[in-house]
Design a protein around this motif. Structure first.
Motif, short mmCIF file in Angstrom:
data_model
loop_
_atom_site.label_atom_id
_atom_site.label_comp_id
_atom_site.label_asym_id
_atom_site.label_seq_id
_atom_site.Cartn_x
_atom_site.Cartn_y
_atom_site.Cartn_z
N HIS A 548 1.09 -1.08 -0.08
CA HIS A 548 0.17 -0.01 -0.34
C HIS A 548 1.18 1.28 -0.09
N SER A 549 2.45 1.21 0.48
CA SER A 549 2.51 2.95 0.77
C SER A 549 3.10 2.30 -1.02
N ARG A 550 2.63 1.72 -2.14
CA ARG A 550 4.25 2.18 -3.49
C ARG A 550 2.63 2.06 -4.24
N LEU A 551 1.91 1.57 -4.16
CA LEU A 551 0.52 1.27 -5.18
C LEU A 551 -1.06 1.43 -4.57
N VAL A 552 -1.60 2.22 -5.18
CA VAL A 552 -2.78 1.59 -4.03
C VAL A 552 -3.96 1.57 -5.65
N PHE A 553 -4.97 1.15 -6.29
CA PHE A 553 -6.08 0.75 -6.34
C PHE A 553 -7.27 1.08 -6.18
N VAL A 554 -7.87 2.59 -6.71
CA VAL A 554 -9.12 2.88 -6.86
C VAL A 554 -10.12 3.26 -8.20
N THR A 555 -11.62 2.70 -8.03
CA THR A 555 -12.31 2.42 -8.47
C THR A 555 -12.37 3.60 -9.70
N ASP A 556 -12.04 4.07 -10.77
CA ASP A 556 -12.60 4.17 -11.91
C ASP A 556 -14.37 4.69 -12.41
N SER A 557 -15.04 4.79 -11.83
CA SER A 557 -16.61 5.46 -10.88
C SER A 557 -16.82 5.89 -12.76
N ARG A 558 -16.15 7.00 -13.04
CA ARG A 558 -16.15 7.65 -14.11
C ARG A 558 -16.32 7.05 -15.46
N ASN A 559 -15.30 6.36 -16.04
CA ASN A 559 -15.81 5.75 -17.00
C ASN A 559 -16.63 4.02 -16.41
N MET A 560 -16.68 3.74 -15.29
CA MET A 560 -17.62 2.47 -15.41
C MET A 560 -19.12 2.90 -15.16
N GLY A 561 -19.51 4.32 -15.25
CA GLY A 561 -20.69 4.70 -15.07
C GLY A 561 -21.77 5.29 -13.65
N LEU A 562 -20.53 5.23 -13.28
CA LEU A 562 -20.62 4.91 -11.53
C LEU A 562 -20.51 6.61 -11.24
N SER A 563 -20.98 7.65 -11.54
CA SER A 563 -20.25 8.61 -11.18
C SER A 563 -21.65 9.89 -10.57
N GLU A 564 -22.57 9.01 -10.51
CA GLU A 564 -23.59 8.99 -9.60
C GLU A 564 -23.81 8.47 -8.05
N GLY A 565 -22.66 7.09 -8.31
CA GLY A 565 -22.60 6.51 -6.50
C GLY A 565 -22.03 4.83 -7.41
N ARG A 566 -21.24 4.01 -6.48
CA ARG A 566 -21.13 2.74 -7.03
C ARG A 566 -21.97 1.73 -6.79
N SER A 567 -23.11 2.60 -5.48
CA SER A 567 -24.32 1.38 -5.74
C SER A 567 -25.13 1.55 -7.00
N GLY A 568 -24.68 1.91 -7.69
CA GLY A 568 -25.99 1.83 -9.53
C GLY A 568 -25.26 0.86 -10.85
N TRP A 569 -24.25 0.18 -9.78
CA TRP A 569 -23.44 -1.20 -10.65
C TRP A 569 -24.19 -2.16 -10.79
N GLY A 570 -25.43 -1.90 -9.55
CA GLY A 570 -26.20 -3.66 -9.31
C GLY A 570 -27.56 -3.09 -10.33
N ARG A 571 -27.52 -1.90 -10.49
CA ARG A 571 -28.76 -1.79 -11.96
C ARG A 571 -28.03 -1.45 -12.67
N ILE A 572 -27.26 -1.44 -13.28
CA ILE A 572 -26.05 -2.21 -14.34
C ILE A 572 -26.05 -2.91 -15.04
N LEU A 573 -26.08 -3.68 -13.85
CA LEU A 573 -25.67 -5.54 -13.80
C LEU A 573 -26.63 -6.18 -14.20
N ARG A 574 -27.84 -5.99 -13.62
CA ARG A 574 -29.61 -6.36 -13.43
C ARG A 574 -29.75 -6.19 -14.97
N ALA A 575 -29.42 -4.66 -15.48
CA ALA A 575 -29.93 -4.26 -16.80
C ALA A 575 -29.01 -5.54 -18.27
N GLU A 576 -28.49 -5.04 -17.70
CA GLU A 576 -27.82 -6.12 -19.14
C GLU A 576 -27.92 -7.53 -18.69
N GLN A 577 -28.44 -8.10 -17.80
CA GLN A 577 -28.31 -9.22 -17.80
C GLN A 577 -27.47 -10.48 -17.75
#
Length: 970
Positions: A548-577
């Motif tokens: 962690h002192s050399r690398l940190v992963f962060v979520t690319d929320s904007r390019n995942m379509g989650l700019s309005e919040g990560r909780s919307g990912w479940g809605r995206i997955l349901r829509a894409e079946q």
């Protein structure tokens, strides 16, 4: 009544079991099921929350109070602290030093306030801190960053970084990461800005960062002040960066003025600009050809206490809870208020007990507990990671450098962190990377990797092995170099490494790599998931070597379509079946986040410690069994915990339905109410078992208990059907046919219903394939058929008799068999194996159904009463037919006097046939088989005929003996 006895016995057993369990639970612990009620009735622990709750700064104060209240609600829902509820008491300091002193006086002299969360500003905190030290009240501030708040005050603690650390990080970031050597500083003339500017200036001088301009603005600058500062900065083309130590109302017009003048210098801001909404504001005068207008903050670097993309799982849950309850997104002060309340609550929890009669002693004990939270081993796990304090009472917290883009702040691809652990210095120097040595400070450059995931398919869920298969795309955006081949997936069933990327490109100094990944992953269940019918299908990975002192992963929320919040990912997955509709699972929720976990160094001599923290990236899909069950429907209306009032209510309702008057008058409604009450009682009983034993049992034991209850939920509909058959099916049939339904029909239908329930239990509870069940049942049927062939023949014969219905209960029949002679009697019972006849001899004859199905059956009760009987008589040829008919009919009429023959019905004598020895006549008479048996009728008629024939001198014809010819022997 057997069903009544069964239901009453079941209810009595349930009631006794519940009482016994509760008594045991209460004797084991006073907390038990009623721990929540006990805590709510006990004397509360009062914590003061001091901030501005009126005036222009009220939104920040309200957010801070709400954040702390979420923790208090959670603690109280779990039973409080040592049985006492946590109560927050707000005090309005209006962010004013004088008012803050008045508030501190009230808190210090209070007889029941144990600690303080506050204040919201450094000015108020410094003014109140002297009184907290005087009255010995422990205080934890969420947002005051001035170093003097905690300096030389052992009663004040801070969960946020201080201004000295922020100024140092900003100066080093500009010089060593952005590689700028000249800068201008614009600051306000208040305590916050003055302190930051002083430390920043000292650090800049020490590291060779030239400050070309120092522009001081009043607290409420005029438009002319803004224009003058913008003009001065725009005229200097050698300034590479501009640091704004301003608040949003003053920063916005200045940034807009600089943008209009085309200033190319890199803009930076302090944590005061990290408030929600500042980065999202748009330019008020956009260019005509731009739609939508750009964000005037785009490209700015901002020192932020919190960035949503770096949120841990706990912080992510807090964001969702806050937004769901208060219908707005929280600002970062709410998160730090939650952590402040958590530090105080943990200090109270670590005490052996809480004595609210000795508040001064309790205050001192809380302060001591806060003071000993001074190492990672003694830290409390908070929303922002491990929380512990240094010798000055300051938390060891990171400062994130954010980048504003499209109205959002996201982590910059490179971060700076102070190296706090001296044991790491030699190791970091030995590795020779990411270290900035500036004399009295060691800074480490941390690489931030923007990570995104697109799930294509989730399938092949194996609940036995607890594995699933996933097909997904993975991408990374980063600056510098990243050896993606060393990214490992800890929960992959087989070794899974990233192959050659599908896409690899570089744009404006930023690297991009995209991969296609397919693999099988393990998932682990929890007690709560087993009870709720959920599972977490998780994809996780980390770097094999970079901690962690050399690398940190962060979520690319904007390019995942989650700019309005990560909780919307479940809605995206349901829509894409992503989960197939026929898989039996549905996606309830899905989240992506990063988490920090310690991992062993495996004894590597390069590292003096035994474990290092690593950044883990998680993509978690929460699946739910897509089954529709009575239990799930009841959960929508009943509480999800055992409740005594509900249990007593449904228990009383269950007993009321057995009232004879109600059962007689309203049979069907009472049956329905009884069954609903039974289902609710079973639901509450299951919740009771879950509350008592779920956390005590091992997972396999809990699975067995849940299988037992699932089996009961499948048996309950079978009981519903069996209980409703009498009022809805059998009794209407009996009213229509006027005959009772045989027991064999009732038993057969009940067995079919329970057989279907048993097959459903095997198929859906124990997950046995239907083909296997059918094959096993076929083999078992063959074995039983050979061993029990006579019983099976009787049972199927009884079923055929019920279907054909040659006779019914209470009817009079005659059965003539080849080997057992003739039997006459009234049908008393037709069960699955035999038929029982009550004879005129007052005997009960039991005949197997297989014999009856092969016998000649005479039904004397059908089609209607009375029944005609024909009695044969043979007279000699010498008797004229007219004379014979007259004598026989008159003889039969004489039998009417005996009561054996019905006189109102016609009596006739007809010629049947001509025998070799005489004429055969049939005397046709009528009788009632329920009153007179055929033998009695025959006896009475034959007696009268014989008497009349003797009187008339007529003879019954006698068959001729066969002629025998004998051969002479002599």
């Amino acid at each position: 009544m057997p069903r009544k006895t069964l239901f009453v016995a079941v209810f009595a057993a349930m009631f006794v079991l519940v009482v016994a369990l509760l008594l045991w639970r209460f004797s084991a612990s006073l907390a038990g099921l009623s721990s929540r009620q006990v805590s709510l009735e006990a004397e509360p622990i009062r914590i003061a929350v001091a901030n501005a709750f009126s005036g222009p700064n009220a939104p920040s104060g309200i957010a801070m109070l709400r954040g702390a209240q979420l923790l208090a609600d959670k603690i109280n829902a779990e039973g409080g602290i040592h049985g006492h509820p946590l109560v927050l008491q707000p005090f309005d300091d209006r962010r004013n030093a004088e008012q803050a002193e008045k508030v501190a006086e009230q808190i210090g002299t209070s007889k029941d306030i144990v600690a303080v969360i506050g204040h919201g500003s450094s000015t108020a905190s410094r003014a109140a801190g002297n009184l907290y030290r005087l009255y010995k009240v422990p205080a934890v501030t969420p947002t005051s960053t001035n170093p003097n708040v905690t300096l030389f005050n052992p009663w004040y603690f801070r969960v946020i970084f201080n201004d000295d650390l922020q100024a140092n990080i900003l100066a080093h970031y500009i010089r060593s990461v952005l590689n700028d050597s000249s800068i201008a500083v614009v600051h306000l003339e208040d305590l916050y800005a003055t302190t930051l500017n002083r430390t920043f200036t000292l650090t800049a001088d020490a590291i060779g960062l030239r400050i070309r301009h120092q522009i001081a603005l009043p607290s409420q600058p005029s438009p002319e002040d803004i224009e003058t500062a913008a003009t001065l900065l725009a005229a200097d083309g050698k300034t590479q960066a501009i640091l704004l130590i301003l608040r949003p109302p003053q920063a916005k017009p200045l940034v807009q003025a600089l943008r209009k003048r085309g200033v190319k210098a890199q803009l930076l801001g302090t944590d005061s600009l990290a408030l929600a909404g500042f980065a999202a504001e748009q330019d008020e005068a956009p260019m005509a050809d731009l739609d939508p207008p750009p964000h005037f903050t785009d490209g700015m670097y901002i020192a932020a206490p919190f960035i949503p993309d770096t949120a841990t799982a706990a912080a992510r849950q807090f964001l969702d809870d806050y937004a769901a309850i208060y219908r707005e997104d929280p600002i970062w002060s709410a998160i730090y208020a939650y952590d402040s309340a958590l530090a105080i609550a943990e200090a109270l929890r670590r005490l052996p007990s809480v004595d609210l009669d000795d508040v001064p002693g309790l205050r001192n004990a809380v302060r001591e507990q806060l003071a000993v939270m001074n190492t990672p081993a003694r830290a409390v796990s908070s929303l922002m990671g491990p929380l512990y304090f240094d010798a000055e009472g300051d938390a060891i917290r990171p400062i994130y450098i954010a980048r504003a883009k499209d109205g959002h702040i996201t982590p910059a691809t490179r971060q700076l962190r102070l190296v706090k652990d001296p044991e790491l210095i030699s190791t970091l120097r030995a590795q020779g990377e990411n270290i900035i040595d500036l004399g009295n400070s060691l800074l480490q450059i941390v690489q931030v990797v923007y990570t995104g995931i697109h799930l294509n398919k989730l399938h092949a869920i194996d609940e036995k092995a607890r594995t699933f298969q996933a097909d997904f795309d993975l991408w990374f955006r980063f600056s510098g170099e990243l050896d993606t081949e060393n990214i490992v997936f800890p929960n992959a069933v087989t070794l899974l490494r990233l192959a050659k990327p599908l896409v690899a490109r570089e744009l404006l100094g930023e690297q991009y790599r995209a991969f296609r990944v397919q693999g099988t992953f393990r998932y682990t269940t929890t007690h709560r998931n087993l009870i709720d019918g959920n599972e977490d299908f998780m994809i996780q990975f980390r770097h094999a070597h970079l901690d962690h002192s050399r690398l940190v992963f962060v979520t690319d929320s904007r390019n995942m379509g989650l700019s309005e919040g990560r909780s919307g990912w479940g809605r995206i997955l349901r829509a894409e079946q992503v989960l197939a509709a026929d898989s039996g699972w549905v996606i309830r929720d899905a989240t992506v986040y990063q988490e920090i976990h310690n991992r062993s160094t495996l004894g590597d001599p390069l590292f003096p410690m035994i474990a290092l923290p690593y950044s883990y990236f998680y993509a978690n899909i929460q699946g739910h069994h897509g089954e529709v069950s009575l239990q799930r429907q009841l959960a929508r209306f009943l509480p999800d915990r055992f409740s005594w009032p509900w249990f007593l209510f449904f228990g009383a309702l269950f007993l009321i339905t057995w009232t004879p008057w109600l059962q007689h008058r309203y049979p069907v409604p009472m049956a329905l109410v009884r069954l609903v009450a039974s289902a609710c009682l079973l639901y509450l009983l299951e919740n009771l078992f879950n509350a008592l034993y779920a956390e005590r049992l091992e997972l396999y034991q809990l699975e067995l208990m849940l299988l037992f209850f699932k089996s009961l939920w499948w048996l309950l509909p079978a009981l519903f059907v069996v209980a409703l058959l009498p009022p809805l099916v059998w009794r209407p049939i009996e009213r229509r046919t006027r005959y009772p339904v045989p027991n064999v029909a009732r038993t057969f239908v009940n067995l079919v219903v329970f057989g279907v329930a048993g097959v459903c239990i095997l198929a859906f509870v124990f997950e046995r394939p239907l083909t296997t069940i059918l094959a096993a049942s076929g083999l078992l049927t063959l074995i039983l058929g050979i061993a029990l062939q006579n019983l099976i023949l009787d049972a199927f014969s009884g079923l055929v008799l019920n279907l054909e219905q040659p006779f019914a209960l209470s009817q009079w029949i005659g059965i003539a068999t080849r080997w057992h002679g003739r039997q006459f009697g009234r049908v008393e019972e037709l069960n699955w194996r035999t038929t029982r006849l009550w004879t005129r001899d007052n005997n009960l004859v039991v005949i197997p159904n297989s014999i009856i199905s092969n016998a000649a059956i005479t039904n004397y009760s059908r089609p209607t009463y009375p029944s005609r009987m024909e009695i044969p008589v043979v007279l000699e040829f010498s008797v004229p037919v007219e004379r014979a008919q007259q004598v026989l009919e008159e003889s039969a009429r004489q039998a009417v006097m005996t009561g054996a023959v019905l006189g109102e019905q016609p009596i006739r004598a007809v010629v049947d046939t001509l025998e070799s020895y005489g004429v055969r006549y049939k005397i046709q008479v009528y009788h009632h088989p329920e009153i007179v048996s055929p033998e009695v009728v025959k006896t009475a008629v034959n007696r009268a005929v014989m008497t009349r024939l003797q009187t008339e001198g007529l003879k019954v014809a006698v068959p001729l003996e066969p002629l025998v010819i004998r051969r002479r022997t002599d």
